[in-house]
Design a protein around this motif. Structure first.
Motif, short mmCIF file in Angstrom:
data_model
loop_
_atom_site.label_atom_id
_atom_site.label_comp_id
_atom_site.label_asym_id
_atom_site.label_seq_id
_atom_site.Cartn_x
_atom_site.Cartn_y
_atom_site.Cartn_z
N LEU A 14 -3.66 -3.12 4.51
CA LEU A 14 -2.95 -3.93 5.50
C LEU A 14 -2.14 -5.06 4.90
O LEU A 14 -1.32 -5.66 5.59
CB LEU A 14 -3.96 -4.52 6.50
CG LEU A 14 -4.75 -3.50 7.31
CD1 LEU A 14 -5.79 -4.20 8.17
CD2 LEU A 14 -3.82 -2.65 8.17
N LYS A 15 -2.37 -5.39 3.63
CA LYS A 15 -1.68 -6.51 2.98
C LYS A 15 -0.94 -6.00 1.76
O LYS A 15 -1.23 -4.92 1.24
CB LYS A 15 -2.68 -7.59 2.59
CG LYS A 15 -3.42 -8.19 3.76
CD LYS A 15 -4.39 -9.24 3.30
CE LYS A 15 -5.14 -9.82 4.49
NZ LYS A 15 -6.11 -10.81 4.09
N PHE A 16 0.00 -6.80 1.27
CA PHE A 16 0.78 -6.41 0.11
C PHE A 16 -0.09 -5.98 -1.06
O PHE A 16 0.18 -4.99 -1.72
CB PHE A 16 1.70 -7.55 -0.36
CG PHE A 16 2.99 -7.61 0.40
CD1 PHE A 16 3.97 -6.67 0.21
CD2 PHE A 16 3.21 -8.62 1.31
CE1 PHE A 16 5.16 -6.72 0.90
CE2 PHE A 16 4.40 -8.69 2.01
CZ PHE A 16 5.37 -7.73 1.80
N ALA A 17 -1.15 -6.73 -1.33
CA ALA A 17 -1.97 -6.46 -2.52
C ALA A 17 -3.27 -5.73 -2.18
O ALA A 17 -4.23 -5.80 -2.94
CB ALA A 17 -2.26 -7.77 -3.25
N SER A 18 -3.32 -5.01 -1.06
CA SER A 18 -4.54 -4.28 -0.69
C SER A 18 -4.89 -3.24 -1.74
O SER A 18 -4.01 -2.62 -2.34
CB SER A 18 -4.36 -3.58 0.65
OG SER A 18 -4.23 -4.50 1.70
N ALA A 19 -6.19 -3.03 -1.93
CA ALA A 19 -6.65 -1.97 -2.84
C ALA A 19 -6.27 -0.61 -2.25
O ALA A 19 -6.08 -0.47 -1.04
CB ALA A 19 -8.15 -2.07 -3.02
N PRO A 72 0.82 -1.21 0.00
CA PRO A 72 0.00 0.00 0.00
C PRO A 72 0.86 1.27 0.00
O PRO A 72 0.69 2.14 -0.85
CB PRO A 72 -0.82 -0.11 1.29
CG PRO A 72 -0.82 -1.57 1.63
CD PRO A 72 0.51 -2.09 1.15
N ASP A 73 1.80 1.39 0.94
CA ASP A 73 2.64 2.60 1.04
C ASP A 73 3.88 2.33 1.88
O ASP A 73 4.32 3.15 2.65
CB ASP A 73 1.85 3.78 1.63
CG ASP A 73 1.38 3.53 3.05
OD1 ASP A 73 1.38 2.36 3.50
OD2 ASP A 73 1.01 4.51 3.73
N ASP A 130 21.61 -2.13 7.47
CA ASP A 130 20.36 -2.88 7.44
C ASP A 130 19.22 -1.90 7.22
O ASP A 130 19.14 -0.87 7.90
CB ASP A 130 20.15 -3.63 8.76
CG ASP A 130 21.13 -4.76 8.96
OD1 ASP A 130 21.52 -5.40 7.96
OD2 ASP A 130 21.51 -5.02 10.11
N LEU A 131 18.35 -2.20 6.26
CA LEU A 131 17.19 -1.35 5.98
C LEU A 131 15.95 -1.98 6.59
O LEU A 131 15.75 -3.19 6.49
CB LEU A 131 17.02 -1.17 4.47
CG LEU A 131 18.17 -0.51 3.74
CD1 LEU A 131 17.88 -0.44 2.26
CD2 LEU A 131 18.45 0.87 4.31
N PHE A 132 15.13 -1.15 7.21
CA PHE A 132 13.92 -1.63 7.85
C PHE A 132 12.70 -1.04 7.15
O PHE A 132 12.76 0.07 6.63
CB PHE A 132 13.93 -1.25 9.34
CG PHE A 132 15.07 -1.89 10.07
CD1 PHE A 132 14.98 -3.21 10.49
CD2 PHE A 132 16.23 -1.19 10.30
CE1 PHE A 132 16.04 -3.82 11.15
CE2 PHE A 132 17.29 -1.79 10.96
CZ PHE A 132 17.21 -3.10 11.39
N PRO A 133 11.58 -1.77 7.13
CA PRO A 133 10.39 -1.27 6.45
C PRO A 133 9.69 -0.19 7.28
O PRO A 133 9.66 -0.24 8.50
CB PRO A 133 9.51 -2.51 6.33
CG PRO A 133 9.93 -3.38 7.46
CD PRO A 133 11.40 -3.11 7.66
N TYR A 134 9.14 0.79 6.56
CA TYR A 134 8.35 1.85 7.15
C TYR A 134 7.02 1.93 6.42
O TYR A 134 6.92 1.59 5.25
CB TYR A 134 9.05 3.21 7.01
CG TYR A 134 10.27 3.35 7.87
CD1 TYR A 134 10.18 3.88 9.15
CD2 TYR A 134 11.51 2.94 7.41
CE1 TYR A 134 11.30 4.02 9.95
CE2 TYR A 134 12.64 3.06 8.21
CZ TYR A 134 12.53 3.60 9.48
OH TYR A 134 13.64 3.72 10.27
N ASP A 135 6.01 2.40 7.13
CA ASP A 135 4.70 2.67 6.56
C ASP A 135 4.63 4.19 6.40
O ASP A 135 4.79 4.92 7.38
CB ASP A 135 3.63 2.16 7.52
CG ASP A 135 2.21 2.34 7.02
OD1 ASP A 135 1.92 3.41 6.42
OD2 ASP A 135 1.39 1.45 7.25
#
Length: 127
Positions: A110-115, A74-75, A98-103
Motif C-alpha cells: 500500500l505504500k511506496f516502500a512496502s515489502a 509495489p506495482d 498527462d500520465l496517470f498512475p495505475y496499480d
C-alpha cells in the motif's frame, strides 16, 4: 501491451514491480502482426531526466502504447494505451499527454516502500 482494467501479463508484472523490460519486449515481439516497432530506455536513477528515441509508425500502425514503472512502489506504473498519432488523414505533429498512475494488480503493498506481497489471485489494473 496493457489496458486499464485488464489483467497484467507477466511482462507488465515484471515492468511494474521491478522495471524489467525483457519479458514485456518478448510479449510485444510475439504480437508482430499487430506491433510494428518497440522501444526501450535505460533507467533514470535520479528520478528526473530525459531519454530520446524514435519509433516507426505507418498508416496501419498509428496507435502507440507506453508504460513506465513508478519507483519505488509495489506495482505502480504510468502509461497510455492506444494513443492515436494520426488525426484522420493527418499525422499529429506534437502532443502533450498527462500520465496517470495505475496499480498493476500484482502486488498488495500500500505504500511506496512496502515489502513484496504478491496479490493472489491477481486483480485487474486500476487507476
Amino acid at each position: 501491451m496493457w489496458v486499464a482494467g485488464g489483467q497484467s501479463t507477466p511482462g507488465m508484472k515484471s515492468m511494474a514491480e521491478f522495471g524489467g523490460q525483457s519479458t514485456l519486449n518478448n510479449e510485444m515481439r510475439a504480437q508482430r502482426s499487430n506491433v510494428l516497432d518497440t522501444l526501450s530506455f535505460t533507467v533514470i536513477y535520479a528520478g528526473t531526466g530525459t531519454r530520446k528515441g524514435s519509433l516507426d509508425v505507418d498508416g496501419s500502425h498509428s496507435l502507440v502504447s507506453l508504460v513506465s514503472m513508478v519507483a519505488p512502489s509495489p506495482d505502480w506504473f504510468v502509461g497510455v494505451h492506444d494513443l492515436d498519432l494520426c488525426n484522420g488523414a493527418t499525422w499529429t505533429q506534437s502532443m502533450t499527454v498527462d500520465l496517470f498512475p495505475y496499480d498493476a494488480g500484482t502486488d498488495s503493498g500500500l505504500k511506496f516502500a512496502s515489502a513484496n506481497s504478491a496479490t493472489n489471485p491477481r486483480s485487474r489494473s486500476i487507476v
